[in-house]
Design an enzyme around this catalytic site. Structure first.
Site, PDB file in Angstrom:
ATOM      1  N   LEU A 265     -12.278   4.648   6.469  1.00 50.14           N
ATOM      2  CA  LEU A 265     -13.463   4.235   7.043  1.00 50.14           C
ATOM      3  C   LEU A 265     -13.359   3.678   8.532  1.00 50.14           C
ATOM      4  O   LEU A 265     -14.424   3.388   9.171  1.00 50.14           O
ATOM      5  CB  LEU A 265     -13.911   3.165   6.176  1.00 50.14           C
ATOM      6  CG  LEU A 265     -14.586   3.578   4.731  1.00 50.14           C
ATOM      7  CD1 LEU A 265     -14.958   2.210   3.973  1.00 50.14           C
ATOM      8  CD2 LEU A 265     -15.657   4.386   4.621  1.00 50.14           C
ATOM      9  N   SER A 266     -12.299   3.856   9.077  1.00 51.14           N
ATOM     10  CA  SER A 266     -12.177   3.179  10.343  1.00 51.14           C
ATOM     11  C   SER A 266     -12.822   3.996  11.524  1.00 51.14           C
ATOM     12  O   SER A 266     -13.363   3.395  12.392  1.00 51.14           O
ATOM     13  CB  SER A 266     -10.582   3.360  10.666  1.00 51.14           C
ATOM     14  OG  SER A 266      -9.695   2.533   9.957  1.00 51.14           O
TER      15      SER A 266
ATOM     16  N   LYS B 277       2.845   1.988   8.286  1.00 52.32           N
ATOM     17  CA  LYS B 277       2.948   0.294   8.757  1.00 52.32           C
ATOM     18  C   LYS B 277       4.527   0.015   9.118  1.00 52.32           C
ATOM     19  O   LYS B 277       4.561  -0.937   9.841  1.00 52.32           O
ATOM     20  CB  LYS B 277       2.338  -0.350   7.834  1.00 52.32           C
ATOM     21  CG  LYS B 277       0.758  -0.148   7.950  1.00 52.32           C
ATOM     22  CD  LYS B 277      -0.038  -1.235   6.770  1.00 52.32           C
ATOM     23  CE  LYS B 277      -1.543  -0.621   6.855  1.00 52.32           C
ATOM     24  NZ  LYS B 277      -2.319  -1.666   6.239  1.00 52.32           N
TER      25      LYS B 277
ATOM     26  N   ASN C 155      -0.187  -2.591  11.863  1.00 46.22           N
ATOM     27  CA  ASN C 155      -1.524  -1.833  11.538  1.00 46.22           C
ATOM     28  C   ASN C 155      -2.020  -1.507  12.841  1.00 46.22           C
ATOM     29  O   ASN C 155      -3.179  -0.590  12.701  1.00 46.22           O
ATOM     30  CB  ASN C 155      -2.248  -2.252  10.571  1.00 46.22           C
ATOM     31  CG  ASN C 155      -3.150  -3.343  11.031  1.00 46.22           C
ATOM     32  OD1 ASN C 155      -2.711  -4.219  12.052  1.00 46.22           O
ATOM     33  ND2 ASN C 155      -4.367  -3.388  10.499  1.00 46.22           N
TER      34      ASN C 155
ATOM     35  N   ASP D  66      -4.270  -7.135   9.705  1.00 43.58           N
ATOM     36  CA  ASP D  66      -4.617  -7.468   8.361  1.00 43.58           C
ATOM     37  C   ASP D  66      -4.250  -8.764   7.888  1.00 43.58           C
ATOM     38  O   ASP D  66      -5.273  -9.372   7.125  1.00 43.58           O
ATOM     39  CB  ASP D  66      -3.650  -6.623   7.510  1.00 43.58           C
ATOM     40  CG  ASP D  66      -4.198  -5.013   7.257  1.00 43.58           C
ATOM     41  OD1 ASP D  66      -5.178  -4.619   7.525  1.00 43.58           O
ATOM     42  OD2 ASP D  66      -3.184  -4.140   7.010  1.00 43.58           O
TER      43      ASP D  66
ATOM     44  N   ARG E 186      10.602  -5.184  -8.557  1.00 43.09           N
ATOM     45  CA  ARG E 186       9.784  -5.258  -7.487  1.00 43.09           C
ATOM     46  C   ARG E 186       9.278  -6.703  -6.796  1.00 43.09           C
ATOM     47  O   ARG E 186       9.035  -7.028  -5.621  1.00 43.09           O
ATOM     48  CB  ARG E 186       8.489  -4.233  -7.401  1.00 43.09           C
ATOM     49  CG  ARG E 186       9.042  -2.809  -7.469  1.00 43.09           C
ATOM     50  CD  ARG E 186       7.818  -1.962  -7.142  1.00 43.09           C
ATOM     51  NE  ARG E 186       7.317  -2.132  -5.596  1.00 43.09           N
ATOM     52  CZ  ARG E 186       6.339  -1.698  -5.252  1.00 43.09           C
ATOM     53  NH1 ARG E 186       5.797  -0.739  -6.202  1.00 43.09           N
ATOM     54  NH2 ARG E 186       5.629  -1.860  -3.969  1.00 43.09           N
TER      55      ARG E 186
ATOM     56  N   TYR F 122     -12.541  -1.968  -2.745  1.00 39.29           N
ATOM     57  CA  TYR F 122     -13.912  -1.818  -2.437  1.00 39.29           C
ATOM     58  C   TYR F 122     -14.818  -0.554  -2.848  1.00 39.29           C
ATOM     59  O   TYR F 122     -16.079  -0.485  -2.616  1.00 39.29           O
ATOM     60  CB  TYR F 122     -14.048  -2.043  -0.893  1.00 39.29           C
ATOM     61  CG  TYR F 122     -13.334  -0.837  -0.155  1.00 39.29           C
ATOM     62  CD1 TYR F 122     -13.727   0.239   0.136  1.00 39.29           C
ATOM     63  CD2 TYR F 122     -12.173  -1.179   0.420  1.00 39.29           C
ATOM     64  CE1 TYR F 122     -13.456   1.362   0.854  1.00 39.29           C
ATOM     65  CE2 TYR F 122     -11.563  -0.441   1.249  1.00 39.29           C
ATOM     66  CZ  TYR F 122     -12.125   0.922   1.417  1.00 39.29           C
ATOM     67  OH  TYR F 122     -11.531   1.963   2.173  1.00 39.29           O
TER      68      TYR F 122
ATOM     69  N   GLY G 227     -12.204  -6.115  -0.343  1.00 38.61           N
ATOM     70  CA  GLY G 227     -11.737  -5.147   0.609  1.00 38.61           C
ATOM     71  C   GLY G 227     -12.513  -4.808   1.767  1.00 38.61           C
ATOM     72  O   GLY G 227     -11.806  -4.764   2.761  1.00 38.61           O
TER      73      GLY G 227
END
Length: 282
Positions: A15-16, A65, A86, A101, A153, A225, A246
């Site tokens: 969506l950027s 990133k 980012n 972010d 993790r 989102y 989001g």
């Protein structure tokens, strides 16, 4: 013509472009362009090497990133603390990395009335979870529980967070209390009470516990989102618990990127509305 773009793989969903192009239109920057390029880890070096003097900035999504860091001339404190960039700004002095972010997540919570946080539950163990802990740290976070699907993790992330917290404090000169991190599984053993619940995992992974979580916190932040609302967001809304999404994070971090790339300020609500409009037409 000043040029900017978003890079990543996959990138078609981003969506950027709609947010940044909206900003350019509102700001009267009609000669600026913003495009999307499919670029993976192997391609980021050659892409950066091919930039000419028209380029002003890049937005980066996964999986770039961390991969971009070796190709940058400078990396700011927030990006160093979380180990990811980012945003890349291009100027005569080189290529400079930032992370919007982290402040974007903090700003999204402030928009929901959260000015300080002492403890939180963060669900997930990936890069987004790591960035969200850094966002909460900006609001004073002292204790965090990581609820994860894979304990190995989770433990690795906990170790990075504790080390990153110390590094960030040294970089910024902060005397904040060291971050305490606990790790548990996603399930009924998640904390019974916490100020903020942040989910960074697919909605289905949290759905069985949505009602439980919504009744144990003061605010919910679900970075998903689409589709919206998620089961967690719906449960929180039913309990009159404030919810950040989001899309809020996306709009706040994009506004910060516009400021870095153009030197101009843009309203977050304009970018959020543009992104929402694009989502509804998909």
């Amino acid at each position: 013509m000043p040029r900017c773009a978003v890079l990543g793989s996959p990138i078609a969903h981003s969506l950027s472009p709609v947010m940044h192009r909206t900003a350019y239109e509102v700001l009267g920057l009609h000669d600026w362009s913003y495009d999307a390029y499919e670029v993976d880890e192997d391609g980021i070096g050659p892409f950066l090497a091919g930039l000419d003097d028209q380029w002003r900035g890049l937005s980066l999504t996964m999986p770039l990133k961390r991969a971009v860091v070796p190709y940058l001339d400078t990396v700011d404190a927030e990006a160093r603390a979380v180990g990811g960039v980012n945003t890349v700004i291009v100027d005569v002095e080189g290529r400079h990395g930032f992370n919007t972010d982290v402040p974007g997540g903090a700003a999204a919570l402030r928009e929901r009335g959260v000015d300080s946080v002492e403890d939180a539950l963060v669900i997930g163990s990936g890069a987004t979870a790591e960035a969200m802990v850094a966002s909460l740290r900006q609001l004073g976070l002292r204790r965090v529980t990581l609820a994860v699907r894979g304990m190995d993790r989770g433990v690795e992330l906990a170790e990075r967070l504790e080390a990153g917290s110390a590094l960030s404090d040294r970089i910024t000169g902060s005397s904040a209390t060291p971050l305490a991190v606990e790790v548990t599984g996603i399930g009924p053993d998640m904390p019974r009470a916490t100020q903020v619940v942040v989910s960074t995992v697919p909605a289905a992974a949290v759905a069985p516990y949505a009602q439980m979580l919504a009744t144990r916190c003061d605010v919910v932040f679900d970075v998903i989102y689409d589709p919206w609302p998620t089961p967690l967001a719906r449960a929180a809304q039913a309990e009159a618990v404030p919810v950040a999404s989001g899309l809020d994070l996306l709009a706040h971090q994009a506004a910060a990127q516009v400021r870095l790339m153009t030197g101009r300020e843009i309203g977050v609500s304009l970018l959020r509305d543009a992104a929402l409009g694009a989502l509804t037409t998909r």
